[in-house]
Motif scaffolding. Structure first.
Motif, PDB file in Angstrom:
ATOM      1  N   GLU A  83       0.867  -1.189   0.043  1.00 19.48           N
ATOM      2  CA  GLU A  83      -0.101   0.046  -0.073  1.00 19.48           C
ATOM      3  C   GLU A  83       0.704   1.223  -0.058  1.00 19.48           C
ATOM      4  N   PRO A  84       2.185   1.301   0.672  1.00 16.22           N
ATOM      5  CA  PRO A  84       2.679   2.625   0.525  1.00 16.22           C
ATOM      6  C   PRO A  84       3.240   2.891  -0.859  1.00 16.22           C
ATOM      7  N   VAL A  85       3.447   2.000  -1.597  1.00 18.03           N
ATOM      8  CA  VAL A  85       3.949   2.354  -3.069  1.00 18.03           C
ATOM      9  C   VAL A  85       3.009   3.196  -3.768  1.00 18.03           C
ATOM     10  N   LEU A  86       1.566   2.908  -3.567  1.00 22.76           N
ATOM     11  CA  LEU A  86       0.615   3.691  -4.053  1.00 22.76           C
ATOM     12  C   LEU A  86       0.691   4.990  -3.954  1.00 22.76           C
ATOM     13  N   ALA A  87       1.186   5.354  -2.912  1.00 14.43           N
ATOM     14  CA  ALA A  87       1.306   6.815  -2.683  1.00 14.43           C
ATOM     15  C   ALA A  87       2.158   7.362  -3.425  1.00 14.43           C
ATOM     16  N   ARG A  92       4.134  10.905  -7.801  1.00 16.73           N
ATOM     17  CA  ARG A  92       5.268  10.907  -8.582  1.00 16.73           C
ATOM     18  C   ARG A  92       4.745  11.877  -9.954  1.00 16.73           C
ATOM     19  N   PRO A  93       3.765  11.469 -10.596  1.00 14.77           N
ATOM     20  CA  PRO A  93       3.410  12.438 -11.893  1.00 14.77           C
ATOM     21  C   PRO A  93       3.360  13.914 -11.751  1.00 14.77           C
ATOM     22  N   PHE A  94       3.156  14.295 -10.456  1.00 16.03           N
ATOM     23  CA  PHE A  94       2.961  15.571 -10.297  1.00 16.03           C
ATOM     24  C   PHE A  94       4.231  16.412  -9.542  1.00 16.03           C
ATOM     25  N   SER A  95       4.756  15.821  -8.752  1.00 18.19           N
ATOM     26  CA  SER A  95       5.767  16.479  -7.756  1.00 18.19           C
ATOM     27  C   SER A  95       6.960  15.433  -7.605  1.00 18.19           C
ATOM     28  N   GLY A  96       8.346  15.973  -7.869  1.00 15.18           N
ATOM     29  CA  GLY A  96       9.334  15.537  -7.682  1.00 15.18           C
ATOM     30  C   GLY A  96       9.626  15.465  -6.231  1.00 15.18           C
ATOM     31  N   GLY A  97       9.575  16.541  -5.734  1.00 16.13           N
ATOM     32  CA  GLY A  97       9.932  16.927  -4.186  1.00 16.13           C
ATOM     33  C   GLY A  97       8.912  16.124  -3.346  1.00 16.13           C
ATOM     34  N   GLY A  98       7.532  16.123  -3.614  1.00 12.49           N
ATOM     35  CA  GLY A  98       6.839  15.252  -3.103  1.00 12.49           C
ATOM     36  C   GLY A  98       6.924  13.761  -3.074  1.00 12.49           C
ATOM     37  N   ALA A  99       7.511  13.279  -4.428  1.00 12.68           N
ATOM     38  CA  ALA A  99       7.555  11.944  -4.437  1.00 12.68           C
ATOM     39  C   ALA A  99       8.878  11.628  -3.632  1.00 12.68           C
ATOM     40  N   LEU A 100       9.768  12.442  -3.529  1.00  4.15           N
ATOM     41  CA  LEU A 100      10.935  12.167  -2.675  1.00  4.15           C
ATOM     42  C   LEU A 100      10.859  12.215  -1.235  1.00  4.15           C
ATOM     43  N   GLY A 101       9.824  12.915  -0.835  1.00  2.00           N
ATOM     44  CA  GLY A 101       9.117  12.913   0.594  1.00  2.00           C
ATOM     45  C   GLY A 101       8.584  11.579   0.889  1.00  2.00           C
ATOM     46  N   VAL A 102       7.628  11.029   0.019  1.00  2.00           N
ATOM     47  CA  VAL A 102       7.173   9.946   0.010  1.00  2.00           C
ATOM     48  C   VAL A 102       8.014   8.748  -0.017  1.00  2.00           C
ATOM     49  N   LEU A 103       8.976   8.616  -0.727  1.00  2.00           N
ATOM     50  CA  LEU A 103      10.025   7.639  -0.715  1.00  2.00           C
ATOM     51  C   LEU A 103      10.761   7.711   0.511  1.00  2.00           C
ATOM     52  N   GLY A 104      11.005   8.912   0.923  1.00  2.00           N
ATOM     53  CA  GLY A 104      11.644   8.818   2.447  1.00  2.00           C
ATOM     54  C   GLY A 104      10.784   8.305   3.456  1.00  2.00           C
ATOM     55  N   GLY A 105       9.537   8.540   3.559  1.00  2.00           N
ATOM     56  CA  GLY A 105       8.695   8.191   4.384  1.00  2.00           C
ATOM     57  C   GLY A 105       8.573   6.416   4.365  1.00  2.00           C
TER      58      GLY A 105
END
Length: 174
Positions: A83-87, A92-105
């Motif tokens: 399930e965390p991968v779904l976030a 990812r399509p919208f924000s590289g920084g946001g995706a990096l934050g999700v990846l860190g989480g």
């Protein structure tokens, strides 16, 4: 190594200043023309970037992003996708920084060697922030977006995510 790192910026500046002299061109004038061209492109792209950021904020504020992720979580969870991968797939399509934050989480919560961590890392590496890229490109160039471009980009992005997850399953097991 530290001496090289300290000298390198100065060396690059000297080379950039000397190169126009050897070529016989007005380097400073060319630099100013390039800076002006870049500033104009940034100004042309600004309205499109603001519109995209507003849409992203509305998406987050309405809870639609969480609802879509939760809905997909039930369907894709049965296929063995954490399930965390779904976030990551959603952001990812919208924000590289946001995706990096999700990846860190994901890496903090699940660990780098977990299946979720590996899948999220693979998705981060093989996908693009296509909404942002398209917004900046089409906004700066003044061109109209081709029909179906975003749909094709979304299909490509989803295909990259599926292949990344399948390869993680293949190489790292269940």
């Amino acid at each position: 190594m530290q001496k090289i790192a300290a000298i390198l910026p100065a060396l690059v500046m000297v080379m950039l200043a000397a190169l126009p002299l050897f070529k016989g061109v007005a380097g400073y004038s060319l630099f100013l023309e390039g800076a002006l061209s870049g500033a104009k492109a940034a100004v042309r792209a600004l309205p499109a970037i603001i519109a995209m950021l507003c849409c992203m904020r509305i998406w987050a504020a309405t809870g639609l992003g969480g609802a879509v992720t939760q809905l997909l979580g039930h369907v894709l969870g049965a296929l063995g996708i954490p399930e965390p991968v779904l976030a990551m797939i959603a952001v990812r399509p919208f924000s590289g920084g946001g995706a990096l934050g999700v990846l860190g989480g994901i890496l903090t919560a699940s660990g780098a060697d977990s299946m979720a961590g590996r899948m999220a890392s693979a998705i981060m590496g093989c996908t693009e922030t296509y909404f942002y890229t398209a917004t900046v490109y089409y906004g700066a160039s003044g061109r109209k977006m081709g029909r179906g471009m975003l749909a094709r980009a979304a299909i490509t992005q989803l295909s990259a995510c599926v292949v990344a997850m399948l390869l993680c399953r293949l190489f790292f097991g269940a």
